[in-house]
Design an enzyme around this catalytic site. Structure first.
Site, short mmCIF file in Angstrom:
data_model
loop_
_atom_site.label_atom_id
_atom_site.label_comp_id
_atom_site.label_asym_id
_atom_site.label_seq_id
_atom_site.Cartn_x
_atom_site.Cartn_y
_atom_site.Cartn_z
N LEU A 76 31.92 35.10 45.60
CA LEU A 76 31.58 36.48 45.27
C LEU A 76 31.03 36.46 43.84
O LEU A 76 31.66 35.89 42.95
CB LEU A 76 32.81 37.37 45.34
CG LEU A 76 32.44 38.84 45.12
CD1 LEU A 76 31.89 39.43 46.40
CD2 LEU A 76 33.61 39.63 44.61
N GLU B 88 36.66 29.20 44.34
CA GLU B 88 37.10 30.41 43.63
C GLU B 88 38.50 30.75 44.11
O GLU B 88 39.04 30.07 44.99
CB GLU B 88 36.13 31.58 43.84
CG GLU B 88 36.03 32.09 45.26
CD GLU B 88 35.14 33.34 45.41
OE1 GLU B 88 34.98 34.10 44.45
OE2 GLU B 88 34.63 33.56 46.54
N TYR C 57 33.42 46.86 50.11
CA TYR C 57 34.25 47.58 49.16
C TYR C 57 33.96 47.12 47.75
O TYR C 57 33.31 46.09 47.54
CB TYR C 57 35.74 47.40 49.50
CG TYR C 57 36.31 46.05 49.12
CD1 TYR C 57 35.99 44.90 49.85
CD2 TYR C 57 37.17 45.91 48.04
CE1 TYR C 57 36.52 43.67 49.51
CE2 TYR C 57 37.71 44.68 47.69
CZ TYR C 57 37.38 43.56 48.43
OH TYR C 57 37.89 42.34 48.07
N1 PDD Z 1 38.57 40.95 44.10
N2 PDD Z 1 36.13 36.52 44.18
C1 PDD Z 1 36.75 37.19 45.16
C2 PDD Z 1 36.91 36.53 46.48
C3 PDD Z 1 37.23 38.49 44.92
O1 PDD Z 1 37.82 39.17 45.91
C4 PDD Z 1 37.08 39.05 43.62
C5 PDD Z 1 37.55 40.44 43.30
C6 PDD Z 1 36.43 38.30 42.63
C7 PDD Z 1 36.21 38.83 41.24
O2 PDD Z 1 35.19 39.79 41.20
P1 PDD Z 1 35.16 40.93 40.09
O3 PDD Z 1 35.21 40.24 38.76
O4 PDD Z 1 33.88 41.61 40.32
O5 PDD Z 1 36.37 41.81 40.31
C8 PDD Z 1 35.96 37.04 42.95
C9 PDD Z 1 38.94 42.33 44.03
C10 PDD Z 1 39.31 42.81 42.68
C11 PDD Z 1 39.95 42.64 45.11
O6 PDD Z 1 39.75 42.17 46.22
O7 PDD Z 1 40.91 43.38 44.87
#
Ligand code: PDD
Length: 283
Positions: free
Chosen positions: A203, A179, A31
């Site tokens: 991620l 993280e 996703y």
């Molecule tokens: N989550 N690390 C994890 C485990 C995440 O699930 C997310 C994002 C990030 C940040 O990635 P980005 O900057 O690309 O949004 C880091 C999304 C937003 C979610 O699960 O809703």
């Protein structure tokens, strides 16, 4: 709400996904969550690249490309009257519907593609005030670089944070702060910004990358290196980044004050920088 499902735009109540879908049965899918400001998806190409990598790593074949995804996003924003203000767009691709068997189904099985957009209002006061966080063991697998819908360890971590009066759980693996459960993590020690290196254990956040670029532009020293649990007492600032998290300061960790217990100057500067890039108003 009008959603997208397998080539069609339809009311969410009419969207039907089979219980035999491998997303439901195995969590076999990936996703993306993308931010949109005034009808414009932010960093759509970077999100597509990460999705494409995940699909390739999992061997899920689709006919999607970045042009088609952008079309879907723009149509969802317009169909749902989300072209003003801010929104988030969720997109999920699973390996599709097939009788339950662990191995991949025949290549003729079409993946399921589902997307929806919803209103998003960044919590400005919370950004200014900072949040409480807890540490929690990182019990995820070792391909955290793939944005899979298998989020049970993340769900358990976030739930624990909520139960403890916190907003996010900082995942700890082998004595290192890795993280957040749905965000990346940055800390400041001796005036230097640190975030866990881009490996299979995090991620590769789109916001993380923008924040690293902003740090370089603003002349803030930054290094992709681990923050050890033993260094928690030395943290001057600590913050989370993510599509719906922006740059969110953490003011207590496991009940201990981080730095001065307020959102620090580096966090603030990067938050303002990110809001500028997004075209998001913080007044
Ligand atoms: N989550 N690390 C994890 C485990 C995440 O699930 C997310 C994002 C990030 C940040 O990635 P980005 O900057 O690309 O949004 C880091 C999304 C937003 C979610 O699960 O809703």
């Amino acid at each position: 709400m009008i959603v997208y499902l397998n080539g069609e735009f339809l009311p969410s109540g009419e969207a039907r996904i089979s219980p035999d879908d491998r997303g439901f049965v195995f969590g076999d899918g990936v996703y993306e969550v993308t931010r949109a400001v005034r009808g414009q998806p932010f960093a759509a190409e970077a999100h597509w690249k990460r999705l494409e990598t995940g699909l390739r790593e999992l061997g899920i074949r689709t006919s999607l490309d970045s042009g088609r995804i952008l079309e879907i996003y723009l149509r969802l924003l317009s169909e749902n009257a989300l072209e003003d203000g801010e929104a988030t767009i969720y997109l999920q691709v699973t390996r599709g519907r097939a009788p339950r068997a662990h191995a991949f189904p025949p290549a003729t099985i079409q993946p399921t593609v589902y997307a929806f957009a919803s209103r998003f209002s960044p919590p400005i006061e919370q950004r200014r005030a900072g949040v409480n966080a807890i540490t929690y063991p990182d019990i995820r697998w070792s391909r955290c670089d793939i944005k899979t819908v298998n989020l049970l360890p993340n769900v358990l971590a976030k739930q624990k944070a909520v139960e403890m009066g916190g907003w996010e759980a900082v995942l700890v693996r082998d004595g290192v702060l890795i993280e957040g459960s749905s965000s990346n993590l940055f800390g400041v020690i001796d005036g230097e910004l640190r975030t866990y290196p881009r490996t299979n254990y995090i991620l590769p956040g789109i916001t993380r990358q923008v924040v690293l670029e902003l740090a370089a532009e603003l002349g803030i020293p930054a290094r992709e290196a681990p923050i050890f649990v033993g260094e928690m007492g030395r943290l001057e600032e600590l913050f989370l980044t993510g599509t719906a998290t922006d740059v969110q300061g953490i003011v207590t960790l496991d009940g201990y004050r981080v730095g001065d217990g307020v959102v620090g100057p580096i966090t603030k500067a990067l938050w303002e920088g990110l809001m500028g890039r997004l075209g998001s108003s913080i007044s």
